[in-house]
Design a protein around this motif. Structure first.
Motif, PDB file in Angstrom:
ATOM      1  N   LEU A 118       0.817  -1.213   0.000  1.00 29.73           N
ATOM      2  CA  LEU A 118       0.000   0.000   0.000  1.00 29.73           C
ATOM      3  C   LEU A 118       0.847   1.258   0.000  1.00 29.73           C
ATOM      4  CD1 LEU A 118      -2.778  -1.057   2.525  1.00 29.73           C
ATOM      5  CD2 LEU A 118      -2.895  -1.011   0.036  1.00 29.73           C
ATOM      6  N   LEU A 119       2.134   1.130   0.288  1.00 32.44           N
ATOM      7  CA  LEU A 119       3.052   2.265   0.235  1.00 32.44           C
ATOM      8  C   LEU A 119       4.117   1.989  -0.820  1.00 32.44           C
ATOM      9  CD1 LEU A 119       3.563   3.147   4.021  1.00 32.44           C
ATOM     10  CD2 LEU A 119       2.056   4.245   2.360  1.00 32.44           C
ATOM     11  N   ASP A 120       4.460   3.025  -1.570  1.00 34.28           N
ATOM     12  CA  ASP A 120       5.409   2.897  -2.671  1.00 34.28           C
ATOM     13  C   ASP A 120       6.288   4.138  -2.659  1.00 34.28           C
ATOM     14  OD1 ASP A 120       6.770   2.825  -5.091  1.00 34.28           O
ATOM     15  OD2 ASP A 120       5.047   2.137  -6.247  1.00 34.28           O
ATOM     16  N   ALA A 121       7.584   3.956  -2.486  1.00 35.57           N
ATOM     17  CA  ALA A 121       8.499   5.097  -2.416  1.00 35.57           C
ATOM     18  C   ALA A 121       8.490   5.926  -3.687  1.00 35.57           C
ATOM     19  CB  ALA A 121       9.916   4.601  -2.125  1.00 35.57           C
ATOM     20  N   ASN A 122       8.057   5.346  -4.806  1.00 29.18           N
ATOM     21  CA  ASN A 122       7.991   6.098  -6.060  1.00 29.18           C
ATOM     22  C   ASN A 122       6.716   6.915  -6.182  1.00 29.18           C
ATOM     23  OD1 ASN A 122      10.454   5.048  -7.142  1.00 29.18           O
ATOM     24  ND2 ASN A 122       9.380   3.138  -7.587  1.00 29.18           N
ATOM     25  N   VAL A 123       5.750   6.635  -5.325  1.00 24.87           N
ATOM     26  CA  VAL A 123       4.454   7.304  -5.403  1.00 24.87           C
ATOM     27  C   VAL A 123       4.129   8.077  -4.128  1.00 24.87           C
ATOM     28  CG1 VAL A 123       1.973   6.892  -5.740  1.00 24.87           C
ATOM     29  CG2 VAL A 123       3.632   5.529  -7.000  1.00 24.87           C
ATOM     30  N   ASP A 124       4.767   7.722  -3.008  1.00 21.18           N
ATOM     31  CA  ASP A 124       4.453   8.311  -1.711  1.00 21.18           C
ATOM     32  C   ASP A 124       5.666   8.986  -1.068  1.00 21.18           C
ATOM     33  OD1 ASP A 124       1.678   7.203  -1.374  1.00 21.18           O
ATOM     34  OD2 ASP A 124       2.769   5.306  -1.472  1.00 21.18           O
ATOM     35  N   GLY A 177       2.355   7.254   4.768  1.00 22.85           N
ATOM     36  CA  GLY A 177       2.636   7.689   3.406  1.00 22.85           C
ATOM     37  C   GLY A 177       1.662   8.746   2.930  1.00 22.85           C
ATOM     38  N   LEU A 178       2.185   9.797   2.298  1.00 25.25           N
ATOM     39  CA  LEU A 178       1.387  10.853   1.684  1.00 25.25           C
ATOM     40  C   LEU A 178       1.642  10.804   0.187  1.00 25.25           C
ATOM     41  CD1 LEU A 178      -0.421  13.401   1.931  1.00 25.25           C
ATOM     42  CD2 LEU A 178       1.687  14.729   2.201  1.00 25.25           C
ATOM     43  N   GLN A 179       0.579  10.622  -0.603  1.00 23.98           N
ATOM     44  CA  GLN A 179       0.739  10.445  -2.050  1.00 23.98           C
ATOM     45  C   GLN A 179       1.295  11.706  -2.696  1.00 23.98           C
ATOM     46  OE1 GLN A 179      -2.198   7.952  -3.892  1.00 23.98           O
ATOM     47  NE2 GLN A 179      -2.270   9.235  -5.716  1.00 23.98           N
ATOM     48  N   ALA A 213      11.679  11.351   4.743  1.00 28.27           N
ATOM     49  CA  ALA A 213      12.445  11.398   3.500  1.00 28.27           C
ATOM     50  C   ALA A 213      12.866  12.842   3.230  1.00 28.27           C
ATOM     51  CB  ALA A 213      11.604  10.864   2.345  1.00 28.27           C
ATOM     52  N   GLN A 214      13.857  13.013   2.370  1.00 27.07           N
ATOM     53  CA  GLN A 214      14.351  14.352   2.032  1.00 27.07           C
ATOM     54  C   GLN A 214      13.263  15.117   1.272  1.00 27.07           C
ATOM     55  OE1 GLN A 214      15.552  16.231  -0.687  1.00 27.07           O
ATOM     56  NE2 GLN A 214      16.648  17.695   0.596  1.00 27.07           N
ATOM     57  N   ARG A 215      12.843  16.261   1.849  1.00 29.16           N
ATOM     58  CA  ARG A 215      11.630  16.918   1.366  1.00 29.16           C
ATOM     59  C   ARG A 215      11.798  17.537  -0.021  1.00 29.16           C
ATOM     60  NH1 ARG A 215       8.917  19.895   6.669  1.00 29.16           N
ATOM     61  NH2 ARG A 215       9.702  18.408   8.221  1.00 29.16           N
ATOM     62  N   SER A 216      12.877  18.265  -0.228  1.00 27.10           N
ATOM     63  CA  SER A 216      13.026  18.952  -1.514  1.00 27.10           C
ATOM     64  C   SER A 216      13.097  17.951  -2.664  1.00 27.10           C
ATOM     65  CB  SER A 216      14.271  19.845  -1.498  1.00 27.10           C
ATOM     66  OG  SER A 216      15.442  19.071  -1.283  1.00 27.10           O
ATOM     67  N   GLY A 217      13.783  16.843  -2.443  1.00 29.49           N
ATOM     68  CA  GLY A 217      13.868  15.825  -3.476  1.00 29.49           C
ATOM     69  C   GLY A 217      12.516  15.217  -3.780  1.00 29.49           C
ATOM     70  N   LYS A 218      11.704  14.992  -2.754  1.00 33.21           N
ATOM     71  CA  LYS A 218      10.382  14.401  -2.961  1.00 33.21           C
ATOM     72  C   LYS A 218       9.436  15.396  -3.639  1.00 33.21           C
ATOM     73  CE  LYS A 218      10.446  10.131  -1.623  1.00 33.21           C
ATOM     74  NZ  LYS A 218      10.062   9.045  -2.551  1.00 33.21           N
ATOM     75  N   LEU A 219       9.573  16.686  -3.342  1.00 34.95           N
ATOM     76  CA  LEU A 219       8.739  17.674  -4.019  1.00 34.95           C
ATOM     77  C   LEU A 219       9.080  17.738  -5.503  1.00 34.95           C
ATOM     78  CD1 LEU A 219       8.649  20.567  -1.382  1.00 34.95           C
ATOM     79  CD2 LEU A 219       6.720  19.150  -2.129  1.00 34.95           C
ATOM     80  N   ALA A 220      10.363  17.664  -5.809  1.00 39.14           N
ATOM     81  CA  ALA A 220      10.773  17.627  -7.218  1.00 39.14           C
ATOM     82  C   ALA A 220      10.234  16.372  -7.894  1.00 39.14           C
ATOM     83  CB  ALA A 220      12.292  17.686  -7.330  1.00 39.14           C
ATOM     84  N   VAL A 367      -2.401  -1.021  -9.175  1.00 38.28           N
ATOM     85  CA  VAL A 367      -2.706  -0.276  -7.968  1.00 38.28           C
ATOM     86  C   VAL A 367      -2.123   1.125  -8.046  1.00 38.28           C
ATOM     87  CG1 VAL A 367      -2.328  -0.167  -5.461  1.00 38.28           C
ATOM     88  CG2 VAL A 367      -2.904  -2.350  -6.529  1.00 38.28           C
ATOM     89  N   ALA A 368      -0.887   1.234  -8.530  1.00 36.01           N
ATOM     90  CA  ALA A 368      -0.256   2.561  -8.647  1.00 36.01           C
ATOM     91  C   ALA A 368      -1.029   3.433  -9.626  1.00 36.01           C
ATOM     92  CB  ALA A 368       1.194   2.403  -9.100  1.00 36.01           C
ATOM     93  N   ALA A 369      -1.472   2.872 -10.745  1.00 34.80           N
ATOM     94  CA  ALA A 369      -2.216   3.653 -11.740  1.00 34.80           C
ATOM     95  C   ALA A 369      -3.554   4.108 -11.179  1.00 34.80           C
ATOM     96  CB  ALA A 369      -2.409   2.840 -13.006  1.00 34.80           C
ATOM     97  N   LEU A 370      -4.248   3.224 -10.477  1.00 37.19           N
ATOM     98  CA  LEU A 370      -5.534   3.593  -9.906  1.00 37.19           C
ATOM     99  C   LEU A 370      -5.386   4.714  -8.877  1.00 37.19           C
ATOM    100  CD1 LEU A 370      -7.211   0.100  -9.428  1.00 37.19           C
ATOM    101  CD2 LEU A 370      -7.565   1.737 -11.262  1.00 37.19           C
TER     102      LEU A 370
END
Length: 374
Positions: A118-124, A177-179, A213-220, A367-370
Motif C-alpha cells: 500500500l506504500l510505494d516510495a515512487n508514489v508516496d 505515506g502521503l501520495q 524522506a528528504q523533502r526537496s527531493g520528494k517535491l521535485a 494499484v499505482a495507476a488507480l
C-alpha cells in the motif's frame, strides 16, 4: 561400500528435491493468495473517481490521419511499438557437488505483503515513527490531507498491518505515506510541511522518533511524476448521435446486455471479472437515462484499465455494432466521423501510450495507476 555410497547420493538427492518442491509450493501458494486478495470484488475508493475527471479536463481527440502525430501535450514517442516484459522468478539450479542442509524457509504472512504494497516510495512521501514502547492503534491520528494518506504498523509480533479505525493492535513502528500526485496535481510544499508537522507532533506526544524522506527531493519527484501522468492521462469518448429520431433505450439495453454490459443508475458499464470498470455507456450530456436519447457516449479511462488494447478492440467493435443497429453516426467530440481507419489509428496511438507507461513502471490498471489517476 559402494552400496552405502549410492544410497547416500540417493538420499541427498531426495532431500534436495524435497527442499526445491517445498520452496516452489510456498512461492506458488503466496503468489496465488496475493492475486486472489487483490482480485476480490470489493468497493474501492480508487475506482470511484468521477468518470470525466482527467488532469487536462478535456477528452482525447484522436488524429484521424494515420500519419498524424499525437497532440503535443501527450508527448508520445513516434513509431514505438509497445513491449511488455514479464518478470520471471530467478530459479537457480542446486549444485550437485554439495548437498545443502534442508532449511525450511520462513513463512511470510500474506497480510504483510498486502500491507507493505500500500506504500510505494515512487508514489508516496513516507515518514516513519519508531515507538519508545508501543503505540496503540486507537492512538494513531487520522491525518487530514488533500492527498491520500496511508498508515501501516509493525505489530509486536513482527507483522505489518494496515492501521485503520478497525485496528486493535499495538505497534512498535509506523509508516505513514502521503501520495505525491493525483489528478488534482502534484503535492505542494505547504501540503508536505503540514503533513510532516502533524507526524512530528504525534511522535512527540508519544515520545517516539520520527524520520522523514528528504523533502526537496520528494517535491521535485512529485512535480516530475505529475508531468508524466498528465502526458498519459487520456479519456477516450466515442459518441453515437441520432441521425433523426431519438434512440429507443430499450433497444440499447438489449444490445448492451447481450454484449456483457450491466445497467447502473447513470447508464451501462462493462466490467472485468474482478469487478473493475473497463468502459461505460451513458447519455452524452450525462443526464439521467429516460426512455429515449439523441446521443450516447462510450467512455474509456485509458490509464485506469488493464489490458487496454484488448478492451479498446472490444469497445470499438461494440460501438460500431451499436451504430449499425441504431442507424446512428459514430463521431468524436467535434462531430467528426470515426471510421474503421480512424479507430485503428487511435489503437496505434494507445499502443505508444501504454509503452510509455510500461517504461515508467506504472502498468495501466495497476494499484499505482488507480491511485495516480484518481
Amino acid at each position: 561400500m559402494k552400496d552405502l555410497h549410492l544410497y547416500s547420493l540417493i538420499g541427498a538427492g531426495a532431500i534436495v528435491a524435497a527442499v526445491y518442491a517445498f520452496n516452489w509450493w510456498q512461492e506458488y501458494r503466496y503468489r496465488k493468495r496475493t492475486q486472489q486478495a487483490f482480485a476480490r470484488n470489493q468497493p474501492d475508493v480508487l475506482m470511484d473517481a468521477p468518470r470525466n475527471m482527467v488532469r487536462s479536463g478535456e477528452r482525447f481527440e484522436p488524429a484521424l490521419d494515420a500519419d498524424d502525430d499525437l497532440p503535443t501535450r501527450l508527448e508520445l514517442p513516434a513509431d514505438e511499438a509497445p513491449v511488455r516484459v514479464e518478470a520471471r522468478p530467478d530459479v537457480r539450479a542446486e549444485s550437485r557437488a554439495a548437498v545443502p542442509a534442508p532449511v525450511i524457509p520462513p513463512q511470510q504472512d500474506d497480510g504483510d505483503a498486502l500491507a507493505e504494497s500500500l506504500l510505494d516510495a515512487n508514489v508516496d512521501f513516507i515518514a516513519e515513527v519508531h515507538a519508545r514502547d508501543v503505540i496503540a492503534a486507537r492512538a494513531v491520528p487520522r491525518i487530514a490531507a488533500p492527498k491520500r494518506v496511508q498508515v501501516i504498523g509493525l505489530t509486536t509480533d513482527g507483522h505489518w498491518d494496515v492501521v485503520n479505525s478497525a485496528s486493535s493492535a499495538d505497534y512498535t513502528a509506523l509508516r505513514l505515506g502521503l501520495q505525491l500526485a493525483d489528478r488534482q496535481g502534484p503535492l505542494s510544499a505547504e501540503q508536505l510541511n503540514a503533513f510532516c508537522m502533524a507526524v512530528q507532533q504525534f511522535a512527540d506526544e508519544h515520545e517516539a522518533v520520527a524520520t522523514f524522506a528528504q523533502r526537496s527531493g520528494k517535491l521535485a519527484a512529485a512535480g516530475e511524476l505529475d508531468e508524466f501522468c498528465a502526458s498519459v492521462d487520456v479519456l477516450i469518448g466515442l459518441n453515437l448521435v441520432s441521425a433523426g429520431r431519438p434512440f429507443q433505450l430499450e433497444k440499447v439495453r438489449v444490445l448492451a446486455e447481450q454484449s456483457g454490459l450491466s445497467r447502473t443508475s447513470e447508464g451501462w458499464v462493462y466490467k472485468s471479472d474482478s469487478g473493475k470498470t473497463l468502459f461505460t455507456l451513458a447519455n452524452q450530456d450525462q443526464s439521467p437515462l429516460g426512455p429515449t436519447s439523441t446521443a450516447l457516449t462510450l467512455l474509456f479511462d485509458v490509464p485506469r484499465v488493464a489490458g487496454g488494447l484488448a478492451v479498446f478492440d472490444y469497445l470499438s467493435d461494440f460501438a460500431q455494432q451499436l451504430a449499425g443497429s441504431l442507424d446512428a453516426s459514430l463521431v468524436d467530440d467535434n462531430g467528426r466521423a470515426l471510421t474503421a481507419a480512424s479507430l485503428d489509428n487511435i489503437r496505434r496511438q494507445l499502443g505508444q501510450l501504454y509503452a510509455k507507461m510500461d517504461d515508467r513502471g506504472i502498468a495501466p490498471g495497476s494499484v499505482a495507476a488507480l491511485r495516480l489517476f484518481a
